[in-house]
Each structure stands twice: as C-alpha cells, then as structure tokens.
Design an enzyme around this catalytic site. Structure first.
Site, PDB file in Angstrom:
ATOM      1  N   ARG A  57       7.298   8.223   2.400  1.00  0.00           N
ATOM      2  CA  ARG A  57       8.286   8.210   1.318  1.00  0.00           C
ATOM      3  C   ARG A  57       9.554   7.673   1.965  1.00  0.00           C
ATOM      4  NH1 ARG A  57       5.117  12.787  -0.436  1.00  0.00           N
ATOM      5  NH2 ARG A  57       4.167  12.009  -2.349  1.00  0.00           N
ATOM      6  N   ARG A  64       0.125  18.286  -9.311  1.00  0.00           N
ATOM      7  CA  ARG A  64       1.499  18.373  -9.847  1.00  0.00           C
ATOM      8  C   ARG A  64       1.448  18.850 -11.298  1.00  0.00           C
ATOM      9  NH1 ARG A  64       4.642  13.031  -7.953  1.00  0.00           N
ATOM     10  NH2 ARG A  64       2.920  12.049  -9.042  1.00  0.00           N
ATOM     11  N   ASP A  68      -3.934  12.918  -8.059  1.00  0.00           N
ATOM     12  CA  ASP A  68      -3.524  13.613  -9.300  1.00  0.00           C
ATOM     13  C   ASP A  68      -4.116  12.952 -10.552  1.00  0.00           C
ATOM     14  OD1 ASP A  68      -2.027  15.093  -7.545  1.00  0.00           O
ATOM     15  OD2 ASP A  68      -0.136  14.085  -7.993  1.00  0.00           O
ATOM     16  N   ASP A 118       3.028   6.456  -9.253  1.00  0.00           N
ATOM     17  CA  ASP A 118       4.019   5.868 -10.154  1.00  0.00           C
ATOM     18  C   ASP A 118       5.393   5.733  -9.499  1.00  0.00           C
ATOM     19  OD1 ASP A 118       4.322   8.581 -10.179  1.00  0.00           O
ATOM     20  OD2 ASP A 118       4.621   8.755 -12.339  1.00  0.00           O
TER      21      ASP A 118
HETATM   22  P1  ADP Z   1       4.108   8.253  -5.430  1.00  0.00           P
HETATM   23  O1  ADP Z   1       4.043   6.771  -5.339  1.00  0.00           O
HETATM   24  O2  ADP Z   1       2.915   8.916  -4.815  1.00  0.00           O
HETATM   25  O3  ADP Z   1       4.421   8.712  -6.840  1.00  0.00           O
HETATM   26  P2  ADP Z   1       6.851   8.895  -4.639  1.00  0.00           P
HETATM   27  O4  ADP Z   1       7.258   9.294  -6.020  1.00  0.00           O
HETATM   28  O5  ADP Z   1       7.263   9.786  -3.529  1.00  0.00           O
HETATM   29  O6  ADP Z   1       5.280   8.730  -4.471  1.00  0.00           O
HETATM   30  O7  ADP Z   1       7.434   7.424  -4.370  1.00  0.00           O
HETATM   31  C1  ADP Z   1       7.161   6.754  -3.161  1.00  0.00           C
HETATM   32  C2  ADP Z   1       8.354   5.940  -2.737  1.00  0.00           C
HETATM   33  O8  ADP Z   1       8.628   4.925  -3.716  1.00  0.00           O
HETATM   34  C3  ADP Z   1       9.662   6.692  -2.599  1.00  0.00           C
HETATM   35  O9  ADP Z   1       9.776   7.382  -1.389  1.00  0.00           O
HETATM   36  C4  ADP Z   1      10.669   5.543  -2.682  1.00  0.00           C
HETATM   37  O10 ADP Z   1      10.772   4.884  -1.443  1.00  0.00           O
HETATM   38  C5  ADP Z   1      10.020   4.589  -3.667  1.00  0.00           C
HETATM   39  N1  ADP Z   1      10.635   4.751  -5.000  1.00  0.00           N
HETATM   40  C6  ADP Z   1      10.329   5.657  -5.949  1.00  0.00           C
HETATM   41  N2  ADP Z   1      11.101   5.502  -7.050  1.00  0.00           N
HETATM   42  C7  ADP Z   1      11.947   4.476  -6.772  1.00  0.00           C
HETATM   43  C8  ADP Z   1      13.001   3.811  -7.490  1.00  0.00           C
HETATM   44  N3  ADP Z   1      13.353   4.192  -8.728  1.00  0.00           N
HETATM   45  N4  ADP Z   1      13.646   2.788  -6.862  1.00  0.00           N
HETATM   46  C9  ADP Z   1      13.301   2.405  -5.625  1.00  0.00           C
HETATM   47  N5  ADP Z   1      12.314   2.982  -4.905  1.00  0.00           N
HETATM   48  C10 ADP Z   1      11.636   4.011  -5.447  1.00  0.00           C
END
Ligand code: ADP
Length: 319
Positions: free
Chosen positions: A72, A172, A128, A103
C-alpha cells in the site's frame, strides 16, 4: 519491441504468481518486453522496475503470495509522486501497465491515467470478491478452499467436544466468503453484513436440536457484521446452553498453493489484459461476468457496491 510492465497492489492473493508467470510468457509470445515493478506503487515511485524473463518465473506457479511483492502506498495518493512514477516508466520506455489489485488500486490507476495517460489494464485480485462488475476476482477460489479445509477440521473437534464454533472469515464489508463457505460446509448459522439478523429467532430451534441429539453447531460469520464474533459465541453459551469457541481464520485465508481454478483464471485474466492493451484499449478492467470476459471502465467497477448473488442469498434462508 514495446515494453509492458506488471505490478501487484493492495492485499496479495493466491493466483498472483501464476499471473506473473503467464504475463512473462504471453508478453514474449506477443513480441513485447515484460517488466516487473516490485512492491506495488511504491516500486513505481522508487524505480524498482526490472526486465523480467523466463528464469524469474520458474517454479512460482505453485506458490501463494506474489514474487514481486505488493504494497500500500501513501505516497502514490499524492500527485507529485505519481509524476515521479511516470518519469520512471518513461525512463524504461514502458507505456503499458497491468495492475493486479482491488478497487483501491484501481482508483489509484484512474488518477494516474487522468494525469499521465499511461495505458493500463486492471485485473481484479482480492479474496473479498467485492468488486462491482466482475463475478470473480483472482484468489477467491483458493481462499474458499482454505476456509473449507479449516471448517472441516474444526467440525471434527466441535463434534467430539459438544461445542459451538463461531468461525470468522475475512471479506471486509462483503459477506461473499462467509456465505459461500457456510453453504458449502453445511453450517447451521451464517451471518453476513448484507443481511440483518436477530439471533433470538434461532433460540427455540437450536435448543430443540440439542434435545434431539445435536452435538455441535458451526456458525460462519463475516468479519464485517455488526457484532464481535465473541458476542455470537457468548449467545451460544448463554441462550442455547452449549460451550462455545471463536476461531478467527485471519490471514491464512490469503495464502496457500493456488487452486487449479485460480491458476487457470490467472492465465485468462492476463491474456485478456495483454490483448486489450495491444488492441489499443487505454484504460480498462478485465471482468469475468456471465461466464465470459469483458472489459469495463474503472468508473463502473468502483462506482457501486457489489451485490451478492440473489440465488446464493436465497439458499441462506434455508440454512
Ligand atoms: P486494494 O487495491 O486491495 O483495494 P487499497 O485500497 O489499500 O487496496 O489500495 C492500494 C493502493 O492504491 C493504496 O495504497 C494507494 O497507493 C493506491 N490508491 C488507492 N486509492 C487511491 C486514490 N484515490 N488515488 C491514488 N492512489 C490510490
């Protein structure tokens, strides 16, 4: 030769390694030069980007997790770091990017595309199974199989000791893992965030079942329900009169040797992603719906909450 890169972002899943293997093989087959970006968006910012070859993917098809790491990245949320990421990709002449993630990762990609027009394709990868627009996300089948083995094992001890087991799954705020696991493991109770519940409606029936010789109960609950799992276990002790235990499955659900289905789906998702990019599709997510693959926009996959299959939900009422 055109250059193409792949990275894994957010929570890792079993199936990422088979996807990396096929990414290298299929890119080379299509005349592309494959690159790995290590540690997700962090690696884009830190220029942790390297050419990949057959030797990098040998033997990884049987391994869970991801050989190139996932992360992340707080920095990637800021535009200045996305500019650095773009410069790093330019330095390697990479203009096509595949992202395995959830997402959140796709939202990050969207921001990156809007600012820098990097052509990308996303592959939904999260246990998930909560991404709108796709019936299947990479890693779900392996997670379900790990849960199945765990519940089967717990059933052995539950039946020997006359106990109720409250088994908590991940997901989640999506109840998919708990719903499918409960149905396929024959659980007596399933609690998920999408369906409101009142435990008192089960009291009479469960007590009668004990009178009639039932030795144990299995309750599968999703981590996203309103109560703590211990509260459900306390209810079994206080209201049903059976000793109870909680078992939180936790991160074991994310690991393990990828199932045949996840290996195959990894290959197919990657095929569709590379084909989409080579056909000039600039920003899409490969979705699997109605037994076929379709390209969808990021807006579509992040705009709505994914709904559970009503047919599966209707089975829940009979549990
Ligand atoms: P997942 O993809 O499993 O849902 P996360 O929600 O932790 O995981 O998102 C992964 C990474 O995507 C984040 O740590 C961040 O670097 C990037 N990210 C998420 N949302 C945004 C956003 N609105 N703008 C820029 N980068 C984002």
């Amino acid at each position: 030769m055109k250059n193409i890169a792949i990275l894994c972002s957010g929570g890792d899943v079993s199936g990422m390694n088979p996807a990396l293997k096929h990414f290298v093989e299929y890119s080379l087959q299509r005349g592309l030069t494959p690159y790995f970006v290590y540690d997700g968006y962090e690696g884009l910012i830190d220029n942790n980007i390297f050419k990949a070859g057959y030797e990098d993917v040998s033997g990884i098809i049987i391994r869970g997790g991801t050989k190139i790491g996932s992360a992340r990245s707080k920095r990637f949320m800021q535009s200045e770091y996305r500019t650095i990421a773009k410069k790093n990709l330019d330095a390697h002449a990479i203009d096509m990017l595949i992202v395995l993630g959830g997402d959140g990762s796709f939202r990050g990609l969207h921001a990156f595309y809007q600012e820098h027009k990097i052509k990308f394709c996303g592959i939904p990868s999260t246990i998930d199974n909560d991404i709108n627009g796709t019936d299947y996300c990479l890693g779900v089948d392996t997670a379900l199989n790990i849960i199945k083995i765990s519940i089967d094992s717990i059933r052995d001890t539950a039946s020997s000791f006359r106990r109720a087991f409250v088994i908590e799954t991940m997901g989640r705020d999506c109840g998919y893992l708990a719903l499918v696991s409960s149905l396929t493991s024959g659980a007596e109770l399933c609690l998920i965030p999408e369906v409101s519940y009142d435990l008192s409606v089960h009291e009479q029936q469960f007590k009668e079942q004990i009178k009639n010789g039932r030795r144990y109960f299995i309750a599968v609950v999703s981590e996203g329900i309103k109560d703590e799992s211990q509260t459900i276990a306390d209810w079994f002790e206080d209201k049903i009169g059976i000793e109870s235990r909680v078992s939180v499955l936790g991160h074991i659900q994310r690991g393990g040797n990828p199932t045949i289905y996840d290996r195959l789906m990894a290959y197919k998702f990657v095929n569709h992603a590379i084909n989409a990019l080579m056909n000039g599709k600039e920003e899409s997510i490969v979705c699997y719906a109605k037994s076929g693959f379709e390209l969808r926009s990021i807006e579509e996959v992040v705009s709505k909450r994914k709904e559970l299959d009503p047919e599966l939900l209707s089975c829940l009422a009979n549990v």
